[in-house]
Design a protein around this motif. Sequence first.
Motif, PDB file in Angstrom:
ATOM      1  N   MET A  45       0.827  -1.202   0.000  1.00  0.00           N
ATOM      2  CA  MET A  45       0.000   0.000   0.000  1.00  0.00           C
ATOM      3  C   MET A  45       0.867   1.261   0.000  1.00  0.00           C
ATOM      4  O   MET A  45       0.522   2.262  -0.617  1.00  0.00           O
ATOM      5  N   ALA A  46       2.001   1.187   0.696  1.00  0.00           N
ATOM      6  CA  ALA A  46       2.857   2.375   0.808  1.00  0.00           C
ATOM      7  C   ALA A  46       3.748   2.543  -0.426  1.00  0.00           C
ATOM      8  O   ALA A  46       3.982   3.647  -0.872  1.00  0.00           O
ATOM      9  N   SER A  47       4.252   1.408  -0.945  1.00  0.00           N
ATOM     10  CA  SER A  47       5.285   1.500  -1.991  1.00  0.00           C
ATOM     11  C   SER A  47       4.941   0.746  -3.268  1.00  0.00           C
ATOM     12  O   SER A  47       5.792   0.580  -4.125  1.00  0.00           O
ATOM     13  N   GLY A  48       3.745   0.242  -3.395  1.00  0.00           N
ATOM     14  CA  GLY A  48       3.356  -0.420  -4.639  1.00  0.00           C
ATOM     15  C   GLY A  48       3.358  -1.938  -4.535  1.00  0.00           C
ATOM     16  O   GLY A  48       4.048  -2.518  -3.690  1.00  0.00           O
ATOM     17  N   PRO A  49       2.583  -2.581  -5.438  1.00  0.00           N
ATOM     18  CA  PRO A  49       2.361  -4.025  -5.338  1.00  0.00           C
ATOM     19  C   PRO A  49       3.638  -4.856  -5.478  1.00  0.00           C
ATOM     20  O   PRO A  49       3.751  -5.912  -4.847  1.00  0.00           O
ATOM     21  N   LEU A  50       4.577  -4.391  -6.279  1.00  0.00           N
ATOM     22  CA  LEU A  50       5.775  -5.198  -6.493  1.00  0.00           C
ATOM     23  C   LEU A  50       6.601  -5.290  -5.212  1.00  0.00           C
ATOM     24  O   LEU A  50       7.071  -6.374  -4.840  1.00  0.00           O
ATOM     25  N   ALA A  51       6.745  -4.157  -4.526  1.00  0.00           N
ATOM     26  CA  ALA A  51       7.479  -4.145  -3.251  1.00  0.00           C
ATOM     27  C   ALA A  51       6.795  -5.073  -2.252  1.00  0.00           C
ATOM     28  O   ALA A  51       7.455  -5.814  -1.515  1.00  0.00           O
ATOM     29  N   GLY A  52       5.470  -5.041  -2.242  1.00  0.00           N
ATOM     30  CA  GLY A  52       4.721  -5.903  -1.334  1.00  0.00           C
ATOM     31  C   GLY A  52       4.886  -7.361  -1.694  1.00  0.00           C
ATOM     32  O   GLY A  52       5.111  -8.211  -0.824  1.00  0.00           O
ATOM     33  N   LEU A  53       4.800  -7.636  -2.976  1.00  0.00           N
ATOM     34  CA  LEU A  53       4.887  -9.031  -3.435  1.00  0.00           C
ATOM     35  C   LEU A  53       6.247  -9.631  -3.097  1.00  0.00           C
ATOM     36  O   LEU A  53       6.350 -10.819  -2.770  1.00  0.00           O
ATOM     37  N   THR A  54       7.282  -8.802  -3.159  1.00  0.00           N
ATOM     38  CA  THR A  54       8.623  -9.290  -2.831  1.00  0.00           C
ATOM     39  C   THR A  54       8.655  -9.840  -1.407  1.00  0.00           C
ATOM     40  O   THR A  54       9.265 -10.881  -1.150  1.00  0.00           O
ATOM     41  N   ILE A  55       7.986  -9.152  -0.496  1.00  0.00           N
ATOM     42  CA  ILE A  55       7.934  -9.624   0.892  1.00  0.00           C
ATOM     43  C   ILE A  55       7.020 -10.847   1.008  1.00  0.00           C
ATOM     44  O   ILE A  55       7.381 -11.857   1.607  1.00  0.00           O
ATOM     45  N   VAL A  56       5.861 -10.748   0.386  1.00  0.00           N
ATOM     46  CA  VAL A  56       4.877 -11.840   0.495  1.00  0.00           C
ATOM     47  C   VAL A  56       5.434 -13.127  -0.111  1.00  0.00           C
ATOM     48  O   VAL A  56       5.196 -14.222   0.407  1.00  0.00           O
ATOM     49  N   ASP A  57       6.199 -12.997  -1.186  1.00  0.00           N
ATOM     50  CA  ASP A  57       6.730 -14.190  -1.843  1.00  0.00           C
ATOM     51  C   ASP A  57       7.703 -14.975  -0.965  1.00  0.00           C
ATOM     52  O   ASP A  57       7.916 -16.159  -1.174  1.00  0.00           O
ATOM     53  N   THR A  58       8.301 -14.294   0.024  1.00  0.00           N
ATOM     54  CA  THR A  58       9.215 -15.020   0.914  1.00  0.00           C
ATOM     55  C   THR A  58       8.445 -15.961   1.841  1.00  0.00           C
ATOM     56  O   THR A  58       9.040 -16.775   2.532  1.00  0.00           O
ATOM     57  N   LEU A  59       7.122 -15.842   1.850  1.00  0.00           N
ATOM     58  CA  LEU A  59       6.312 -16.642   2.781  1.00  0.00           C
ATOM     59  C   LEU A  59       5.676 -17.856   2.117  1.00  0.00           C
ATOM     60  O   LEU A  59       5.015 -18.657   2.773  1.00  0.00           O
ATOM     61  N   VAL A  60       5.874 -17.963   0.805  1.00  0.00           N
ATOM     62  CA  VAL A  60       5.149 -18.996   0.059  1.00  0.00           C
ATOM     63  C   VAL A  60       5.488 -20.402   0.546  1.00  0.00           C
ATOM     64  O   VAL A  60       4.627 -21.279   0.583  1.00  0.00           O
ATOM     65  N   ASP A  61       6.737 -20.598   0.966  1.00  0.00           N
ATOM     66  CA  ASP A  61       7.133 -21.937   1.402  1.00  0.00           C
ATOM     67  C   ASP A  61       7.004 -22.134   2.904  1.00  0.00           C
ATOM     68  O   ASP A  61       7.456 -23.135   3.447  1.00  0.00           O
ATOM     69  N   GLU A  62       6.406 -21.158   3.569  1.00  0.00           N
ATOM     70  CA  GLU A  62       6.263 -21.236   5.025  1.00  0.00           C
ATOM     71  C   GLU A  62       5.263 -22.343   5.394  1.00  0.00           C
ATOM     72  O   GLU A  62       4.089 -22.262   5.035  1.00  0.00           O
ATOM     73  N   PRO A  63       5.732 -23.374   6.094  1.00  0.00           N
ATOM     74  CA  PRO A  63       4.822 -24.501   6.371  1.00  0.00           C
ATOM     75  C   PRO A  63       3.573 -24.093   7.151  1.00  0.00           C
ATOM     76  O   PRO A  63       2.488 -24.587   6.884  1.00  0.00           O
ATOM     77  N   SER A  64       3.750 -23.136   8.083  1.00  0.00           N
ATOM     78  CA  SER A  64       2.605 -22.777   8.920  1.00  0.00           C
ATOM     79  C   SER A  64       1.543 -22.011   8.135  1.00  0.00           C
ATOM     80  O   SER A  64       0.430 -21.836   8.607  1.00  0.00           O
ATOM     81  N   LEU A  65       1.895 -21.529   6.946  1.00  0.00           N
ATOM     82  CA  LEU A  65       0.920 -20.777   6.158  1.00  0.00           C
ATOM     83  C   LEU A  65       0.301 -21.617   5.043  1.00  0.00           C
ATOM     84  O   LEU A  65      -0.459 -21.109   4.224  1.00  0.00           O
ATOM     85  N   ARG A  66       0.664 -22.905   5.020  1.00  0.00           N
ATOM     86  CA  ARG A  66       0.213 -23.728   3.899  1.00  0.00           C
ATOM     87  C   ARG A  66      -1.312 -23.770   3.799  1.00  0.00           C
ATOM     88  O   ARG A  66      -1.859 -23.829   2.720  1.00  0.00           O
ATOM     89  N   GLN A  67      -1.963 -23.724   4.944  1.00  0.00           N
ATOM     90  CA  GLN A  67      -3.428 -23.800   4.938  1.00  0.00           C
ATOM     91  C   GLN A  67      -4.052 -22.434   5.254  1.00  0.00           C
ATOM     92  O   GLN A  67      -5.238 -22.352   5.543  1.00  0.00           O
ATOM     93  N   TYR A  68      -3.240 -21.375   5.201  1.00  0.00           N
ATOM     94  CA  TYR A  68      -3.692 -20.058   5.644  1.00  0.00           C
ATOM     95  C   TYR A  68      -4.223 -19.280   4.450  1.00  0.00           C
ATOM     96  O   TYR A  68      -3.448 -18.775   3.642  1.00  0.00           O
ATOM     97  N   HIS A  69      -5.547 -19.162   4.330  1.00  0.00           N
ATOM     98  CA  HIS A  69      -6.102 -18.609   3.094  1.00  0.00           C
ATOM     99  C   HIS A  69      -5.767 -17.140   2.829  1.00  0.00           C
ATOM    100  O   HIS A  69      -5.736 -16.733   1.675  1.00  0.00           O
ATOM    101  N   PRO A  70      -5.498 -16.325   3.867  1.00  0.00           N
ATOM    102  CA  PRO A  70      -5.138 -14.948   3.513  1.00  0.00           C
ATOM    103  C   PRO A  70      -3.860 -14.835   2.662  1.00  0.00           C
ATOM    104  O   PRO A  70      -3.714 -13.874   1.910  1.00  0.00           O
TER     105      PRO A  70
END
Lengths: 110, 702
Positions: free
Chosen positions: B361-386
């Motif tokens: 929201m502050a710096s644009g979708p690409l900056a956000g996606l860069t952070i969010v993408d680091t979580l894709v392999d997070e086991p605890s988020l595997r079933q986390y729909h958000p």
Amino acid sequence: MRYLLMTNGDTQPADETMYVEMGKFVAELSQQGVLLATGGLESTGYTVTSRDGEITITDGPFAEAKEAIAGFALIDVRSKEEAVELSRRFWKIAGNGSGRIQRVIGPEDF
Amino acid sequence: MRPCRHGVRIEHVTARDTHRTIDAVWKMESGRVIAGLTRMVRDVGLAEEFAQDALVAALEQWPTAGVPDNPGAWLMAIAKRRAIDHLRRVERHDRTHEVIARDLATAPETSDIDAAIEELDDEVGDDLLRLIFISCHPVLPTTARVALTLRLLGGLTTDEIARAFLAAEPTVAQRIVRAKRTLAEREIPFEVPAVPELAERLASVLEVIYLIFNEGYSATAGEDWMRPTLCLEALRLGRILAELAPREPEVHGLVALMEIQASRSAARTGPAGEPIPLLEQNRGRWDQLLIRRGFAALLRAKEIGRPAGPYVLQAAIAVTHAQAHTAAETDWPQIVRLYEGLVRLLPTPVVRLNHGVAVAMASGPLAGLTIVDTLVDEPSLRQYHPLPSVRGDLLRQLGRHAEAAAEFERAAELTRNQPERTLLLERAATARATGVILGDAVDGFLHRSDVDAETIRSYRQTLRRLSEAIGGRVPLDSVTPSRVAAACEEMWGDAAARTWNRHRSAIRSFHAWAVAQDWPVADLAASLDRRRPSDERTSTIDRDTVEALWAQAGSRERALWRLLYESAARAEIALSLDIENLDLANNRGRVGEQWVRWESGTAALLPGLIRGRTRGPLFLADRRPAPARTPPPDDVCPTTGRRRLSYERAEYLFKRATGYTLRQLRDARLAHLGADGWPAGDLMRLSGHASPRRLGRYTRSR
């Protein structure tokens, strides 16, 4: 759910003992997270009427004390019975008088 | 009869009303009663039993005697009497309770309610705080802490707790029994923990309260009314705790957080119960009273002057949202700063995900996606729909609609909330419909399972190349038939009709499939004509037939045909030759940038054709043009006034004379040269073909 507890103008004036007791009661309600807001009302006010786009403001009404709302408390409780019980405790302290209990419509009604 | 019946009914209703009143009083008072008793008997299980005894007594006596003036003190007095009786019995049988029994001996042995009132007034605060700490003791599993807290401090029945948590009643009952037993067996002291462990113990309490709140907050309309009630229970517990532990900023932080979240209750679901994201909520429906309470609680936390903990930071984030009158006014840089602090204290995947959202929201979708993408392999988020939901949103903003749709679909699969699932599936469909890109559409088409592998292989050759030529990232709905036609002409314009038609039918099949997916797509094959296989018998003009041609027809035809054969130039090019551009000495002529080269056969015929002309078209029509149809000056011979021989006319004459097309004549030459062993490169130079691929059939025919 929220209830608005209202007291009418015919409530007997507070003496010192009642004042202290009421203070304790109000503090307890606050501590328990039940009391959201409370306040008193002036006995006089204005009447606003809107008819076909015309808004008129007049003094009054000058109702009898027992019909005019003099004070209110907005409480957050689990049930009607809790609201009634708290009102009962209030009147045990306040003595003679009258008032009303009405539920405030909230998100749970939609 | 009537008055009697009437009287009976009133009595019945009154009895039921009294029971409700008793239940209400119980919920209001049981925490304090149990807390006071626990201090006496040092066992929450026992204390609860005695309190229950008092409740039974109330149910027996109040319907007839009426509710006493101070019901809490009444309950306390009765329960205490039971407790003292019990301790006396124990003293006689068990020396280990000596100390407690002596304490009780000195305590006022009285049923006087006034004494109970005194006691409640003086001690109850500390006792309640102790009861909260023991109910949330880390020695208990979280679910047990939650159940025990609601039972002891909220006065909820086992049935109510089970309904609130969508659990089976026996399960909840078991949890509570075990929890009480564990506390007794481990001899957990009834006390407010001292400083070394206070922080950890307090964290456990706050966790339980927030968990109760969230369980209620995540409930949707139509679910058991007990679930939303949990929010109120948690808020009350939090508010009570804030009074009992006023020097703990995190307590105020949690209260602020809950107040502000609760302030959005009316705005957070739509008419059908579908969730409305924070930024799309009607802020006019936010409860300003709760928001102000939230502000005040956060202020109290800050006034204590200790570094902000996780709840204070989360509350500050909630407050920042609440301060914005519209979503657009949200101070995102401030929220990012708060999240940075939160990530340092509490680097959980969920917090990092929310940090990513704030950064987006502050710096644009690409900056956000860069952070969010680091979580894709997070086991605890595997079933986390958000997580897929957020990724979908960011991908959509980046125009990566097909990926976004897949993420929305995954989120829909994971959520347990039906209206939210519907919403996510709608977003997926929208992303698919508006945003499908050619490459993804082709991939989807090639992965269909209702067609045999051989056909798919054939389709793949066509569509992968088409996708490469047009661009895989191009939105499907922007691909026009003319663009497809241009690409096909470029790639396969010179291919055999059968090959051309195969490509064409692959594209038609792809188009039909895309339409069936409800994608907005133009009729991709609309500008691709089906080619008749009879148009091509390329290598059927053999050398003898070609040789025989030279004996036929007039000088102009002979010269044209021979030139076409020897140069292997396209007929349109050869017909465009102008006399002034001929280089007769070198057996060549120029059309634009392109050279047409011939051999001795043509060279021998050209002088007769030119015959004194110095400029203008080399090949002329037989007649002058009609006055009404004046051709461009370049197409008219300045000497004779005749116009340039048209392709159609030349084609007609050749066909009439030989039965073949001019194109076949050119193809025959290439085939013959190929058969003679000419390499593809030389054929290209000769014919002007742009790529060796299109010459494949000639070089292969060798």
